[in-house]
Design a protein around this motif. Structure first.
Motif, mmCIF file in Angstrom:
data_model
loop_
_atom_site.group_PDB
_atom_site.id
_atom_site.type_symbol
_atom_site.label_atom_id
_atom_site.label_comp_id
_atom_site.label_asym_id
_atom_site.label_seq_id
_atom_site.Cartn_x
_atom_site.Cartn_y
_atom_site.Cartn_z
ATOM 1 N N CYS A 1 0.831 -1.202 0.000
ATOM 2 C CA CYS A 1 0.000 0.000 0.000
ATOM 3 C C CYS A 1 0.867 1.254 0.000
ATOM 4 O O CYS A 1 0.595 2.212 -0.744
ATOM 5 C CB CYS A 1 -0.909 0.017 1.221
ATOM 6 S SG CYS A 1 -2.060 -1.365 1.346
ATOM 7 N N TYR B 1 -6.516 6.496 -10.473
ATOM 8 C CA TYR B 1 -7.058 6.586 -9.121
ATOM 9 C C TYR B 1 -8.060 5.472 -8.853
ATOM 10 O O TYR B 1 -8.144 4.955 -7.732
ATOM 11 C CB TYR B 1 -7.694 7.958 -8.892
ATOM 12 C CG TYR B 1 -6.675 9.031 -8.610
ATOM 13 C CD1 TYR B 1 -6.138 9.175 -7.332
ATOM 14 C CD2 TYR B 1 -6.220 9.882 -9.610
ATOM 15 C CE1 TYR B 1 -5.186 10.148 -7.053
ATOM 16 C CE2 TYR B 1 -5.269 10.857 -9.347
ATOM 17 C CZ TYR B 1 -4.756 10.987 -8.069
ATOM 18 O OH TYR B 1 -3.802 11.942 -7.806
ATOM 19 N N GLY C 1 -6.547 2.703 -6.529
ATOM 20 C CA GLY C 1 -7.283 2.804 -5.272
ATOM 21 C C GLY C 1 -7.766 1.449 -4.806
ATOM 22 O O GLY C 1 -7.610 1.079 -3.631
ATOM 23 N N GLY D 1 -4.905 -0.772 -3.537
ATOM 24 C CA GLY D 1 -4.564 -0.489 -2.149
ATOM 25 C C GLY D 1 -5.565 -1.079 -1.179
ATOM 26 O O GLY D 1 -5.193 -1.599 -0.122
ATOM 27 N N ARG E 1 -7.733 5.185 0.759
ATOM 28 C CA ARG E 1 -8.252 4.963 -0.600
ATOM 29 C C ARG E 1 -9.742 5.271 -0.696
ATOM 30 O O ARG E 1 -10.182 5.904 -1.658
ATOM 31 C CB ARG E 1 -7.997 3.514 -1.037
ATOM 32 C CG ARG E 1 -6.676 3.284 -1.730
ATOM 33 C CD ARG E 1 -5.499 3.514 -0.838
ATOM 34 N NE ARG E 1 -4.236 3.227 -1.494
ATOM 35 C CZ ARG E 1 -3.115 2.982 -0.841
ATOM 36 N NH1 ARG E 1 -3.116 2.940 0.494
ATOM 37 N NH2 ARG E 1 -1.987 2.773 -1.496
ATOM 38 N N LYS F 1 -10.436 8.974 -0.862
ATOM 39 C CA LYS F 1 -10.193 9.510 -2.204
ATOM 40 C C LYS F 1 -11.301 9.093 -3.166
ATOM 41 O O LYS F 1 -11.881 9.921 -3.881
ATOM 42 C CB LYS F 1 -8.837 9.040 -2.729
ATOM 43 C CG LYS F 1 -7.619 9.695 -2.102
ATOM 44 C CD LYS F 1 -6.349 9.134 -2.728
ATOM 45 C CE LYS F 1 -5.087 9.666 -2.066
ATOM 46 N NZ LYS F 1 -4.798 11.053 -2.438
#
Length: 632
Positions: free
Chosen positions: A55, A115, A119, A122, A158, A161
């Protein structure tokens, strides 16, 4: 820095990485048991921390490399736009380039898709640790909870976001051990509520003293603050923020070897490689790491991305000669003539707006601000650079060694890409192993205490306590040398201006504007910088439908802010490849079409304004207790 510990985790991570991908085919499982079989490698704290390293590694990728993803976050805001003007495709006209089936994960277009996919990577890695935590052995409960808290942070980081970039999204809370094609979208608010609960746990148990690049208590604190804020608990956010800054005071005095160098100041110290390596630096709360001249490191390339393309051949002397060169003239001893090593060889991918390069720097308030354009050591203008082409010297041209002069006939493309000012102190990273200096290896701040003060100030703004908001902002402003603000100065614009001054190329600027947009829409607080406008959740992305590329004020704060402050978007700025445009629904990014189309047994909603949103269903809600994919 305890690099040996980092190397150890990387070695274990490399061995177990294939098993973190969670494939359902049992013939892929290793038959002989060994230390590197997941059940063994993930059986104690060291092994689980190695999984968390995956991560932490992926966090680094957001900021490093040519066309780094962080550029997309800045370009989708009011501080910058895409500067690559020599081809079609980059994210300029969002009505065209920001579609679900567009190229969404490419340095030459946009990193919106990065992303999404990174994301969930992660989240997947964090879920491996969370799922296996009770099967591992620990020396005590505190060690176990510290590992679990670090995994919670990585997952919540994550989800925070993703819910601000994509809205309602699939929710995964357990290790997936077989192919899965039946994901559904979950209500973003229920995801954030669950992440807040996890981060309260992490903030209690994750230690504060950790190696560079590891999750710290302070990092957990700032993420917890943001979760509390978007959920409306401003008092808890302030409480946590005060605890964090008490443990991590700002660096207010010079503290690196840079203080002996000419044309440097405290800001150069704070943002230097040396400062980010210095364990006495109390301000850094979370870093991503890339150590100079260490195998496996990466180059940040901030100068390539964020410095003008001064070497593209179109910087001419007033008498029409090519003015610049990477190679300096033979015998030249003035370091200012080596533009490559003094400023970096930029290509102008990230073009700051007038708002960032001029509007926020006021002669009456920021005249002495170490971060701003009035400090000629911190910032650079094109007129600061010197014509250095060796041919000018050899021909005896009068302009050799003189300052740049902007040509009145410069094209729109060149004005965008190779003629703008920039924060030199923030972007300059030595790159000694390269011929062309683009930005070398360095740790990079993810969170600093300065941002905590700015968040505390914002909390007081939401609580209608402007004097306390001004006091919190002034802690950061006083350190920089700016004039103090009063309660009368406080509004959301002033808070965002201060974030831009302090956090350029650090914060996820688009995400922060969206976070504020949701708070406005949820609280119904009138927005004073837009005439008391009140926003609503039920039409945050606009009306949708077939004509969704609306450019009407009042649907969401993100659009109003970017439209009002950027001197590019929707202002008729056109070059030969594109016009800069944004629409109301771009507050949220499109879910990649590939993610929706391959999810054959479930329904992942598309965001309003994009093709496919007509198929949406009511999102599910994350339960307050228990798991969705794990044990019931």
């Amino acid at each position: 820095m305890k690099l040996k510990n980092i190397y150890k985790r990387i070695i274990i991570l490399t061995a177990i990485a294939p098993f973190l991908c969670s494939c359902g085919s049992d013939w892929l499982d290793p038959k002989p048991l060994s230390f590197y079989e997941p059940g063994v490698a993930l059986s104690n704290a060291d092994g689980l921390y190695s999984a968390i390293t995956a991560c932490e590694r992926n966090m680094r990728h957001e900021y490093f490399g040519d066309g780094a993803p962080i550029l997309t976050e800045m370009i989708q805001s009011e501080v910058a736009v895409e500067g690559t003007t020599d081809k079609a495709g980059p994210q300029m006209n969002m009505d065209i380039s920001l579609l679900p089936d567009a190229s969404l994960n490419d340095a030459n277009t946009t990193k919106v898709g990065w992303y999404w996919y990174e994301g969930y990577k992660g989240i997947k890695y964090a879920n491996v640790v969370i799922s296996r935590i009770n099967d591992a052995t620990f020396k005590d409960e505190a060690e176990k909870n510290a590992v679990l808290g670090a995994a919670y942070f990585q997952r919540a980081y994550r989800y925070f976001k993703l819910t601000h970039q994509f809205g309602d999204i699939p929710y995964m809370d357990w290790e997936i051990s077989e192919p899965k094609y039946d994901f559904y979208s979950y209500d973003r608010w229920s995801i954030l509520e669950r992440m807040r609960k996890d981060m309260e746990f992490a903030y209690q148990w994750v230690p504060d003293k950790v190696d560079r690049g590891r999750t710290s208590k302070g990092a957990c604190g700032i993420l917890l603050m943001k979760l509390c804020m978007v959920l409306g608990d401003f008092d808890r956010a302030i409480e946590v923020g005060k605890e964090v800054v008490a443990a991590h005071p700002l660096m207010t005095k010079r503290f690196t070897a840079n203080q002996s160098k000419a044309r440097t100041n405290l800001m150069h110290d704070l943002h230097s490689v040396e400062a980010k390596l210095d364990m006495s630096n109390t301000e850094g709360l979370m870093y991503v790491v890339s150590y100079p001249e260490v195998d496996g490191s990466d180059r940040i390339q901030t100068m390539r991305n964020g410095v003008p393309f001064w070497n593209n051949g179109n910087i001419k002397t007033p008498d029409g000669q090519t003015g610049t060169s990477i190679t300096i003239a033979s015998g030249e001893t003035d370091p200012e003539m080596d533009l490559n090593k003094t400023y970096g060889r930029g290509i102008g991918r990230l073009r700051p707006t007038w708002y960032f390069t001029n509007e926020i720097w006021r002669a009456d308030k920021e005249a002495n601000d170490l971060r701003g354009i009035f400090n000629r050591d911190s910032w650079r203008k094109m007129e600061d650079l010197l014509y250095n082409n060796p041919s000018l010297k050899s021909s005896g041209n009068q302009w050799y060694g003189k300052n740049f002069v902007k040509s009145p006939s410069m094209s729109v493309e060149d004005t965008i890409r190779l003629w703008f000012s920039w924060p030199h102190y923030k972007l300059f990273v030595p790159d000694p192993l390269q011929t062309q200096w683009a930005g070398g290896e360095t740790p990079w701040y993810i969170y600093r205490s300065a941002e905590v003060y700015l968040l505390i100030a914002e909390c007081y703004y939401w609580k209608d306590q402007p004097q306390l908001a001004a006091e919190a902002l002034n802690v950061v402003r006083n350190r920089a040398g700016a004039s103090p603000l009063t309660a009368a100065d406080i509004n959301i614009g002033e808070i965002l201006d201060e974030r831009a001054r302090e956090l350029y190329y650090e914060e996820n600027r688009h995400l922060e504007l969206v976070r504020i947009s949701y708070i406005y829409a949820r609280t119904g607080k009138p927005c004073e910088i837009f005439g008391g406008r009140v926003y609503k959740l039920d039409n945050l992305s606009g009306p949708g439908g077939t004509n969704s590329n609306v450019k009407q004020e009042g649907y969401n704060f993100w659009y109003d802010r970017v439209n009002a402050r950027s001197n590019f978007y929707n202002k008729g700025v056109i070059h030969k490849w594109a016009e800069y445009k944004i629409s109301v629904h771009h507050i949220l990014w499109p879910i990649p079409a590939s993610a929706i189309n391959t999810n054959t047994k479930g329904i992942i909603n598309q965001n309003i304004g994009y093709p496919g949103a007509e198929k949406n269903v009511t999102p599910l809600k994350v339960p307050e207790e228990g798991t969705v994919l794990g044990p019931q």
